[in-house]
Write an enzyme that holds these catalytic residues in place. Structure first.
Site, mmCIF file in Angstrom:
data_model
loop_
_atom_site.group_PDB
_atom_site.id
_atom_site.type_symbol
_atom_site.label_atom_id
_atom_site.label_comp_id
_atom_site.label_asym_id
_atom_site.label_seq_id
_atom_site.Cartn_x
_atom_site.Cartn_y
_atom_site.Cartn_z
ATOM 1 N N ASP A 1 0.821 -1.211 0.000
ATOM 2 C CA ASP A 1 0.000 0.000 0.000
ATOM 3 C C ASP A 1 0.852 1.256 0.000
ATOM 4 O O ASP A 1 0.631 2.180 -0.773
ATOM 5 C CB ASP A 1 -0.889 0.042 1.247
ATOM 6 C CG ASP A 1 -1.986 -0.967 1.153
ATOM 7 O OD1 ASP A 1 -2.228 -1.439 0.013
ATOM 8 O OD2 ASP A 1 -2.587 -1.291 2.192
ATOM 9 N N LYS B 1 1.267 4.252 -2.829
ATOM 10 C CA LYS B 1 1.007 5.667 -2.597
ATOM 11 C C LYS B 1 2.105 6.532 -3.197
ATOM 12 O O LYS B 1 1.860 7.638 -3.647
ATOM 13 C CB LYS B 1 0.888 5.959 -1.091
ATOM 14 C CG LYS B 1 -0.476 5.638 -0.561
ATOM 15 C CD LYS B 1 -0.521 5.811 0.932
ATOM 16 C CE LYS B 1 -1.650 4.930 1.486
ATOM 17 N NZ LYS B 1 -1.367 4.450 2.814
#
Ligand SMILES: NC(=O)C1=CN([C@@H]2O[C@H](COP(=O)(O)OP(=O)(O)OC[C@H]3O[C@@H](n4cnc5c(N)ncnc54)[C@H](OP(=O)(O)O)[C@@H]3O)[C@@H](O)[C@H]2O)C=CC1
Ligand SMILES: N[C@@H](CC=O)C(=O)O
Ligand code: NA
Length: 894
Positions: A778, A782
């Protein structure tokens, strides 16, 4: 001497016929060559031996000895006779070489070498004419009788072919003698052809005399070449020995008694341990030259085998032996090691180019085996045709032994005569088949059910209209009166026959055959099985013939662990797997009867589909370049799974693609096994994974994914073993990532983090997308849009990670990225932890994984699995062992 039957008239009658069936001058040679009648009285033996003194190959017997034998010196006679009687039996081996085997000088030399190297005590070699020569000889006759003068130049070509071959192979006196004989023969033939040209007709015996010269020449040349190898050798004009009676229907019946008598006589004049005899030719009881008809040389060899009571008869040809099916139609066809006489008989009768069925008749009597071998591949042991008791029990547990071979006959039509008026009416079948006989059609199979409502039979397509008309006319009245409802023709049919002596009294063979046809969606139009049970014949549509043949062949011949494989994703892991398969395939087949066939390889853009029996893994990359087509997953799966008759299919997903993984349930539902190193299907929502597992169990398929954890390390299987044997897992703790292991094993001594990550990627440890490796996918997503972007952004993290490393080092510790599953608390953690330098997790090197299972049984000391957990070879190896696990679940020997 009996005169031949000739149909010449006019001026030709004035030729002298008393030496043979042809109007040629009485040269000394023609006297010799055509004095085929061995005399009956002892005295005439002497006369005939004198006149038969041939200048080549044959040595005249000592006249003193012969005279002695006929002057009644009984003791001497007995000794001489005994010495010269044929020592029949085990010591003789017969070899027959067809036209292609002696097609040119180097092949003749090869044949001479084969003979020389056969260590049998006594050898008889039967030889055909050089290839094409028999056709050339028939053409001479054809030309002469159709008054085409080019027979003269065609005869020159025959002369040229043999003289140049002899010049290549022979020298000195042997060559001179042969050439003089050859020129003499050619000049005799010229005179004869001239006579045929004038008469515009050649009788059968003239034709047989002319065409038989090919064998006379090849036998002489071969015997002289063998002699050149330093071995004593006699050549035999088989017309002096083999006596046959013509029958109706283009066949001849050997007269064994008379032939044996003549052979004894011949041998007494020509005792030798090595004889080269002409194939194909023989003579009638009246000494008229004749032939054993087409393919007669095999028959000659079999008759000679019987006359000599030989140990075996080897028929040398240009194939490795008899195949289980036509190899042009069935890529998996195998050479049969053995066939019983009956099986060979049935196979040849049903269209397999094995041996003419009549070849077997002479040898059956004495149980002499016939061996079919390849003259161009003498390392192949060939096919042995013999009495079933000799075949023994080799492979007897194997189902395929029940059906030995499959053959097809195409271009047939079925005729169906149907009607209630046939039931219980004697003579209907007789009326049907006598009508068929009247139009000279050949009935290939017959079937009538016990209701007697219909008789159905197969004839060649080209004969069917005439047959139908004949039947319409014979049954005109019955058809009009409605006692017969129809005479129907079903065109475009093929026969498929399964042959095997052991089918007799073996339940289930028919069922298996029909099941294979049913699964291949093939409709059976008619069936016939004689009560000998050696042959089951089915009639199918012509267009289904090859498909039917492949379906039944696969069912009986492919091992149940033959697996059709489709490889999805030939990237780093996929291509390494293909290389490993290539190296191991032969060994697996040989030792474990596991037959792995890669039927297709698909990437994201291109796919390569095999033609029939599997992609050649030696050159799959080149083939993909040459024959690759646009990738289409649906077509790919259909090809791998449905377009052949291999019993099992597995798709091996070597991508990291979740779309590919989303197909597993559909594949499993279709009965396709799935093996993968792709983690996508197992690391999404738990329900998805459980659904796949449930589906897989319901469909009796297998889903293996050992390489998804720790690559080739046995982690999934260890866990399974613990659970299935009733142990309880308390905790699993370990370093599960080869990439992260590598990174933290090497992230020291002032090295920069991003550099170490690149190194891991170059070593092939990372995922196609390395973000999947580094914790916090994750987080990575980003900060970056793509894997490449991520790698570019990575140096930004160097500073932070260097600080963490420094802190750990200052405390005498190392950084390790671990995963922990605490089963009792239902907790899972994935994080970067610090471990003391003497902890097992600190001892790793390279891409090692280490996994510690703490269980009820392994409570004090955990069960530890450790080793390289990433990299192309170990990962492909893990997938490969899943494939072999599948094979063993399917029944492969361990
Ligand atoms: N590297 C390792 O040590 C380990 C890897 N694995 C797993 O092995 C798998 C393969 O890894 P790796 O070989 O390194 O990856 P690569 O990127 O080298 O190869 C992936 C292959 O998948 C093909 N592919 C991608 N999408 C599709 C699609 N939709 N249809 C058909 N083919 C597709 C690619 O084709 P194209 O080239 O045409 O795009 C390529 O051939 C991954 O799932 C990975 O997690 C598991 C354990 C260890
Ligand atoms: N990329 C993976 C390969 C094996 O699963 C890893 O680094 O462990
Ligand atoms: Na594993």
């Amino acid at each position: 001497m009996a005169l031949p039957m000739l149909s010449f008239g006019g001026s030709l009658i004035s030729h002298s016929f008393n030496r043979g069936p042809f109007p040629i001058p009485n040269t000394p040679h023609s006297v010799r060559r055509n004095n085929l009648l061995p005399c009956q009285c002892p005295l005439s033996l002497c006369a005939s031996s004198r006149s038969l003194s041939l200048p080549w190959g044959r040595e005249s017997p000592s006249s003193t000895r012969i005279r002695a034998s006929i002057t009644g010196v009984s003791v001497e006679v007995a000794v001489e006779e005994k010495e010269k009687r044929i020592p029949k039996g085990e010591t003789w081996s017969v070899h027959k070489f067809g036209g292609t085997c002696v097609g040119n000088s180097s092949r003749i030399k090869n044949v001479a070498d084969i003979i020389t190297n056969d260590d049998s005590e006594r050898k008889l070699v039967v030889v055909s004419a050089m290839s094409k020569v028999t056709d050339m000889m028939y053409d001479l006759i054809h030309k002469a009788q159709s008054r085409d003068e080019s027979y003269v130049s065609a005869l020159d070509a025959v002369l040229e072919k043999h003289s140049s071959t002899a010049e290549d192979l022979l020298g000195g006196q042997d060559l001179a003698t042969f050439l003089s004989q050859l020129h003499q023969d050619i000049s005799d033939l010229k005179a004869m052809l001239e006579a045929i040209y004038i008469a515009g007709h050649a009788t059968e015996s003239f034709t047989d005399f002319v065409v038989g010269h090919g064998e006379l020449w090849s036998a002489q040349i071969l015997s002289l070449v063998i002699k050149k190898n330093g071995i004593d050798c006699k050549w035999m004009d088989a017309r002096e020995v083999l006596v046959v009676n013509p029958t109706r229907s283009e066949q001849v019946d050997p007269d064994y008694l008379e032939s044996e008598r003549r052979l004894e006589k011949w041998y007494s004049l020509n005792p030798s341990k090595l004889i080269v005899a002409t194939g194909f030719i023989a003579s009638t009881p009246q000494n008229i030259p004749t032939t054993l008809k087409r393919d007669g040389s095999d028959f000659s060899a079999a008759i000679m085998g019987a006359l000599f009571r030989a140990r075996q008869v080897t028929i040398w040809t240009d194939v490795d032996g008899v195949y289980s099916a036509d190899p042009r139609k069935v890529g998996d066809a195998v050479i049969l090691k053995t066939l019983s006489y009956q099986e060979a008989w049935e196979m040849s009768y049903f269209g397999a180019n094995v041996l003419h069925p009549r070849t077997i008749v002479p040898v059956i009597r004495y149980g002499i085996p016939i061996i079919i071998r390849n003259v161009f591949n003498i390392s192949a042991s060939g096919t042995k045709i013999c009495h079933p008791s000799i075949i023994g029990d080799e492979d007897s547990l194997n189902f395929k032994n029940y059906v030995k071979g499959f053959t097809t006959i195409d271009n047939l039509a079925l005729v169906n005569v149907e009607g209630t008026g046939m039931t219980g009416v004697p003579g209907t079948a007789s009326a049907i088949f006598s009508a068929v006989k009247d139009v000279a059609a050949n009935v290939i199979m017959i079937s009538q059910a016990s209701s007697e409502h219909s008789v159905c039979f197969a004839v060649p397509e080209k004969e069917v209209q005439e047959v139908a008309q004949a039947l319409q006319s014979v049954f005109h009245g019955a058809l009009n009166a409605g006692r017969l409802s129809q005479v129907a023709i079903i065109s475009n049919c093929s026969i498929l026959a399964a042959v095997g002596q052991k089918m007799e009294s073996t339940p289930g063979v028919c069922a298996t055959l029909f099941d294979a046809l049913a699964k291949a969606n093939i409709n059976v139009r008619a069936v016939a099985q004689g009560c000998s049970e050696y042959n089951i014949t089915v009639v199918v549509k012509r267009e289904d013939s090859i498909k039917a043949l492949r379906a039944v062949h696969s069912r009986f011949y492919l091992s149940k662990t033959t697996i059709a494989m489709g490889i999805i994703g030939p990237g780093l892991i996929g291509s390494t797997l293909l290389d490993q398969l290539r190296h191991q395939a032969a060994n697996l087949k040989e030792e474990f009867n596991i037959d792995l066939r890669v039927m297709g390889i698909i990437g994201s853009k291109l796919m390569l589909l095999d033609d029939d029996t599997g992609i050649n893994l030696d050159k799959w990359r080149e083939l993909r370049e040459e024959k690759g087509e646009v990738a289409n997953l649906e077509k790919f799966v259909q090809h791998v799974h449905e377009n052949h008759f291999i019993p099992n299919t597995v798709l091996v997903d070597c991508t990291a693609d979740s779309v590919i993984a989303s197909n597993y349930d559909e594949w499993l539902r279709k009965g396709i096994h799935v093996i993968t190193p792709n983690k996508k299907a197992n690391s999404g929502p738990l329900n998805e994974y459980l659904r796949i597992r449930a589906l897989q169990r319901q469909s009796y398929t297998h889903y293996f994914y050992e390489a998804t954890v720790g690559a080739g390390l046995p982690i999934i299987s260890t866990l399974r073993g613990l659970l299935e044997t009733g142990d309880r897992i308390l905790q699993i703790e370990g370093i599960f990532s080869g990439t992260l292991s590598y990174i933290f094993n090497n992230f020291k001594d002032g090295r920069v983090f991003s550099e170490v990550v690149s190194e891991a990627r170059d070593a092939g440890y990372t995922e196609p997308d390395p973000r999947d490796d580094l914790s916090g996918t994750d987080v990575a997503r980003k900060v970056s849009a793509s894997a490449q972007d991520f790698m570019q952004q990575l140096p930004k993290f160097d500073h932070e990670l260097s600080e963490k490393l420094q802190d750990a080092e200052n405390a005498g510790e190392v950084l390790r990225y671990v995963g922990v599953v605490e089963v009792t608390n239902q907790k899972g953690v994935v994080e970067l932890r610090r471990y003391k330098k003497d902890h097992p997790f600190a001892q790793l090197s390279g891409s090692d994984n280490i996994i510690a299972f703490t269980t009820r049984r392994y409570r004090n000391q955990p069960l530890i699995v450790r080793g390289p957990g990433a990299g192309a070879h170990v990962t492909a190896g893990g997938i490969f062992s899943d494939i072999l696990r599948l094979a063993s679940y399917l029944g492969a020997p361990s």
